[in-house]
Design a protein around this motif. Structure first.
Motif, PDB file in Angstrom:
ATOM      1  N   THR A 159       0.695  -1.214  -0.105  1.00 32.61           N
ATOM      2  CA  THR A 159       0.001  -0.022   0.032  1.00 32.61           C
ATOM      3  C   THR A 159       0.889   1.339   0.006  1.00 32.61           C
ATOM      4  N   GLY A 160       2.127   1.103   0.660  1.00 35.01           N
ATOM      5  CA  GLY A 160       2.787   2.411   0.861  1.00 35.01           C
ATOM      6  C   GLY A 160       3.450   2.627  -0.472  1.00 35.01           C
ATOM      7  N   VAL A 161       4.191   1.974  -1.255  1.00 32.74           N
ATOM      8  CA  VAL A 161       4.521   1.921  -2.587  1.00 32.74           C
ATOM      9  C   VAL A 161       3.555   2.238  -3.345  1.00 32.74           C
ATOM     10  N   PRO A 172      10.116   8.081  -4.876  1.00 41.83           N
ATOM     11  CA  PRO A 172       8.824   8.196  -4.539  1.00 41.83           C
ATOM     12  C   PRO A 172       8.480   7.830  -3.011  1.00 41.83           C
ATOM     13  N   VAL A 173       9.039   6.800  -2.583  1.00 39.65           N
ATOM     14  CA  VAL A 173       8.760   6.470  -1.174  1.00 39.65           C
ATOM     15  C   VAL A 173       9.293   7.593  -0.200  1.00 39.65           C
ATOM     16  N   PHE A 174      10.547   7.689  -0.312  1.00 31.56           N
ATOM     17  CA  PHE A 174      10.888   8.611   0.852  1.00 31.56           C
ATOM     18  C   PHE A 174      10.618  10.222   0.585  1.00 31.56           C
ATOM     19  N   ASP A 175      10.235  10.392  -0.884  1.00 30.62           N
ATOM     20  CA  ASP A 175       9.481  11.781  -0.960  1.00 30.62           C
ATOM     21  C   ASP A 175       8.372  11.900  -0.004  1.00 30.62           C
ATOM     22  N   ALA A 176       7.450  10.996  -0.320  1.00 38.46           N
ATOM     23  CA  ALA A 176       6.014  10.966   0.307  1.00 38.46           C
ATOM     24  C   ALA A 176       6.457  11.056   1.808  1.00 38.46           C
ATOM     25  N   LEU A 177       7.371  10.141   2.448  1.00 32.29           N
ATOM     26  CA  LEU A 177       7.686  10.065   3.988  1.00 32.29           C
ATOM     27  C   LEU A 177       8.116  11.828   4.324  1.00 32.29           C
ATOM     28  N   ARG A 178       9.032  12.211   3.449  1.00 29.36           N
ATOM     29  CA  ARG A 178       9.468  13.519   3.738  1.00 29.36           C
ATOM     30  C   ARG A 178       8.315  14.836   3.834  1.00 29.36           C
ATOM     31  N   VAL A 179       7.405  14.597   2.685  1.00 32.55           N
ATOM     32  CA  VAL A 179       6.192  15.653   2.667  1.00 32.55           C
ATOM     33  C   VAL A 179       5.415  15.315   3.923  1.00 32.55           C
TER      34      VAL A 179
END
Lengths: 358, 403
Positions: free
Chosen positions: A146-148, A255-262
């Motif tokens: 779901t995360g990815v 994509p994943v770490f950018d989402a986490l960062r945001v």
């Protein structure tokens, strides 16, 4: 096999080139279009058919190519899950489904994939962990899927970006699947690349522009993450596990770490992590004055650089160091871009303060 | 002699004393003079700017320490950092002038109990003279400086507004003194050397940079004949300066002069002007403006917030070429004299070194009592807008500082 590997992607490319203009017209008449709003960067109504066309052409091309192959495999089930995701995405594109319902459907799909035996079972000694307990396998698999999927969905913000990212991802995966002796997967990946090139052509065009829609980004995310897990399973207990892990991780990392960062940034500012704003990597790059296609190209090149760097460090030192170096490079770059964007914002605000003194 | 424990204060970030250079150095010199009785002051000086034979251990009671680097430009990062590290061995209060070495402050806060007072100067990161990377660094360093100091100082109300908006903290305003400037009556010899001294003239001295609006001022004076303009600057340093000099040097209403290093001569030209033209648009209180006010010169300034605040909104202002031409053409000598007196009164009330030093002294005492900087962001800003709206208190979400 080799001719199939060339013909099938070309078939997908051709079918997509033929199908897209028809699909555009149907989409416009059905109201399956993206309407501009304050946050969005485009001005006109754009048909959201990229995902549907990509899925249909890929399935058709593979359907023609694969019966000639003797081996049966459970890819059909991944595509079934992909189809459910596609339908959900199309409905969301047209009618805006509630976020909680979307998440519920995604969780069901992730559960289904886990039940197909596609699961994160073994870390192969990473952090000293080998075989995981089943309940940990379950939670980890569901969270990762779901995360990815959602991270890929969030990257689909500007022209050419989701497609650029996916083309890089599928290309790296093609090489990996060859290495792991999984030719059927290679065929699937290359076919997607074929379809995506056609999509990119329309996406970047001015007159015949289309978007892939949530339908597209969610399906691509799902195919990428499910096949990543499948490749990791195949590589487990072989010497190729570490290189597979490094490359799979790096394809997903931006994509994943950018989402986490945001998300972290929004939570820190006291907002909901899902509240839309303009702080994603592509927004930061756009704020420095680049055009969409340039920004997408820059991010895609950045990911390619990370992949090359990661591969290089992997050979020199190993998985953990390679991944750490690449993550550090990613966070440093985004921090720099964020500072640049903040600086431009404050320049503007100070100008307003100075002028308001009049 | 007092037996109370004297606080040890390190002044970091200036080129050094005796002051030959800009605003920060003059400030350091006056702090030594006025606060030397109360505190043990150490000033870090640039070894690059003071030759071996010029160097001394003490100056007016303050200890001097030399760092073999330039205090300005890219070396200032290292210069300030080394000064900060060395000061940790003896000082109680670190008075850091400028933000170049601010990156190290989080570590100083983490590992020591030293009190940090930092003057962020103007909005340095906005200056055109820096490259993009320098701007980025300064923008970032300013954030670290404000967030990791006990007290931060800005030199202008308009900058205080900006730091309050960006960081939610209260910056203290301390400006510059001007009572070191001298009013000198021209001698026969001076008038012989500079013939324009014999009749009224407008005056401007600055670095020849676009952000000081030199082009605008020259164009305006070339199109009017009310008052000639005498303008001094480093014309040869940039294409901008060379171009302007070539364009205007033969104009009858404009006297373009190269930099004058003889302070007495400069003072003569400056203090006898009938009008001081101040084109600075970049952030902060400019020492040159404050000094002109102290000399009782009527001021015609670029109408940016900083200049308005410095002159207490009483001077003449211009925003563009037409504005400036119109103002020059409608100059009235009676009004100018009045304006000059008003500027002088303001300067004598505010821009006097003993008052400035006293404010710094208060900040040193405050810093010694302070544990951490308090926020001025209202608690309501932490509440969700929806909750405030439900309770009929949504007005609390309106920013205090509505630009």
């Amino acid at each position: 096999m080799i001719p199939t590997l060339i013909v099938t992607p070309l078939l997908a490319l051709l079918l997509s080139l033929l199908l897209t203009p028809v699909a555009r017209k149907i989409a416009i008449s059905l109201g399956l279009v993206d309407k501009p709003n304050q946050r969005k960067v485009h001005q006109n109504h754009v048909p959201l058919v990229g995902g549907i066309v990509l899925f249909i052409t890929t399935v058709l091309s593979l359907g023609i190519a694969l019966p000639f192959q003797s081996k049966s495999f459970n890819l059909i089930n991944i595509f079934l899950a992909g189809f459910v995701m596609l339908v959900m995405g199309v409905l969301d594109d047209r009618f805006d489904i509630r976020a909680s319902l979307k998440l519920a459907i995604q969780l069901v799909i992730a559960h289904f994939i886990f039940m197909q035996g596609i699961r994160i079972e073994n870390l192969n000694g990473l952090f000293g962990v080998y075989e995981l307990q089943e309940w940990i396998q379950y939670i980890l698999t569901i969270v990762v899927i779901t995360g990815v999927v959602n991270a890929f969905n969030l990257m689909d913000g500007i022209d050419g970006l989701a497609a650029g990212l996916s083309i890089v991802g599928f290309s790296v995966f093609t090489v990996l699947s060859f290495m792991l002796d999984m030719p059927n997967l290679s065929l699937v990946f290359l076919t997607f690349v074929g379809g995506l090139i056609s999509f990119l052509y329309f996406n970047l065009s001015k007159k015949r522009k289309i978007f892939m829609g949530d339908a597209g980004s969610l399906v691509i995310g799902l195919i990428l993450v499910a096949s990543s897990i499948k490749m990791l399973q195949a590589a487990a207990t072989t010497p190729k596990f570490n290189v597979t892990l490094t490359l799979v991780f790096l394809v997903m990392a931006v994509p994943v770490f950018d989402a986490l960062r945001v998300f972290r940034k929004r939570i820190k500012a006291g907002k909901s992590p899902f509240e839309a704003d303009r702080t994603h990597l592509h927004h930061l790059i756009l704020s420095s004055g680049l055009k969409h296609a340039q920004a997408s190209l820059l991010i895609t090149l950045f990911i390619v650089t990370l992949l090359v760097m990661g591969y290089f460090f992997f050979y020199l030192t190993g998985v953990l160091f390679a991944i750490s170096i690449c993550l550090t490079a990613f966070f440093f770059s985004t921090y720099l871009l964020q500072t640049l964007s903040d600086m431009n914002t404050w320049k503007q605000r100070i100008k307003e303060m100075e002028d308001n003194e009049q | 002699m007092s037996f109370a424990k004297r606080n040890r204060v390190a002044i970091i970030g200036t080129v050094g004393v005796p002051a030959n250079y800009g605003g920060f150095e003059t400030l350091a010199e006056h702090l030594i003079e006025d606060l030397g009785d109360k505190h043990d002051i150490t000033v870090f000086c640039s070894g690059k700017k003071y030759a071996k034979e010029e160097r001394r251990k003490t100056y007016k009671g303050a200890s001097l320490k030399y760092i073999p680097l330039d205090a300005n430009g890219v070396q200032s990062i290292l210069y300030d950092s080394i000064s900060i590290i060395r000061s940790l061995f003896f000082a109680d209060v670190l008075m850091v002038l400028g933000v170049a070495g601010a990156w190290i402050l989080p570590f100083v806060r983490l590992f020591t109990n030293k009190k940090i007072i930092i003057s962020i100067d103007g909005i340095e990161w906005k200056r055109d003279k820096w490259s993009l990377f320098a701007k980025l660094y300064l923008f970032w360093a300013e954030k670290i400086a404000v967030n990791y100091s006990h007290i931060d100082i800005s030199d202008n109300e308009a900058i205080q507004d900006y730091t309050a908006a960006r960081y939610g903290t209260l910056s203290r305003i301390i400006e510059y003194g001007a009572d070191h400037t001298l009013k000198i009556t021209p001698t026969e010899e001076d008038i012989h050397a500079f013939s324009f001294l014999a009749s009224p003239y407008a005056f401007k001295v600055c670095r020849i940079e676009p952000e000081n609006n030199v082009h605008l001022i020259l164009e305006a004076f070339s199109k009017t004949s009310t008052l000639p303009l005498v303008i001094i600057g480093n014309w040869k340093n940039s294409a901008y300066g060379i171009g302007l000099k070539a364009q205007y040097s033969n104009h009858p209403n404009i006297h373009i002069l190269d930099p004058i290093y003889d302070q007495a001569k400069l003072d003569v030209i400056r203090s006898n002007a009938s009008l001081y033209v101040h084109g600075h648009s970049a952030g902060g209180t400019n020492p040159s403006l404050v000094e002109a006010m102290y000399l009782g010169l009527p001021i015609l300034a670029y109408g940016v917030s900083y200049n308005r605040v410095t002159t207490e909104r009483q001077a003449l202002y211009f925003k563009n070429l037409d504005d400036l031409i119109q103002t020059i053409e409608s100059l009235d000598y009676g009004r100018l004299n009045e304006l000059g007196e008003m500027m002088e009164r303001t300067a004598k009330r505010r821009y006097v070194w003993s008052k400035i030093a006293f404010k710094y002294d208060l900040l040193i005492s405050e810093a010694l009592r302070t544990k951490s900087k308090s926020s001025i962001t209202p608690k309501s800003s932490k509440l969700q807008y929806k909750k405030l709206l439900e309770n009929g208190m949504a007005h609390l979400k309106t920013p205090v500082n509505q630009f």
